[in-house]
Design a protein around this motif. Structure first.
Motif: not given
Length: 141
Positions: A23, A26, A105-106, A109, A113, A130
């Protein structure tokens, strides 16, 4: 310890820690940071160095599940490189590290998730959460 979901997904760390770290990252805005730093007139927002260092810490402190550890290490390393680049006087030197961190990051993340969804027994929907395309790299400077 399994949480009501897929019996093949072992919850090796408290899911609260994963949710908190995911979180946080993100909400940093890595897409906007990368877009700004790779644009024709790069500009550094004063809050970015602290946000990036805090994101690195949030990811580094978590004991990630085995399948996510490489992605977490890649993210933390990329965050360290961008934080160091932001400390330099040449703002143009931040473009490549910003893009690297954005992609790291992508990857973290999305995988994080997906891992949590499997742990909860929620089927993957096969979409890009995203909502922006990475097929075209930013212009070189």
């Amino acid at each position: 310890m399994n949480h009501h979901g897929d019996p093949n997904v072992e919850a090796v760390v408290p899911t609260e820690g994963l949710v908190a770290a995911l979180t946080f990252i993100d909400n940093v805005g890595f897409h906007g940071i990368a877009t700004s730093l790779t644009g024709t007139a790069p500009l550094v927002e004063r809050s970015w160095p602290v946000l990036i260092r805090n994101a690195r810490t949030a990811v580094a402190v978590i004991g990630w599940p085995d399948e996510l550890q490489t992605l977490a290490k890649r993210f933390a390393a990329a965050a360290g490189r961008l934080a160091a680049a932001l400390d330099q006087p040449d703002v143009r030197a931040t473009g490549e590290p910003a893009q690297e961190l954005h992609l790291a990051y992508h990857a973290l993340s999305d995988a994080g998730w997906a891992y949590l969804a499997r742990a909860a027994g929620i089927p993957e929907e096969g979409r890009n959460p995203h909502q922006h395309d990475h097929a075209t790299p930013p212009p070189a400077h």
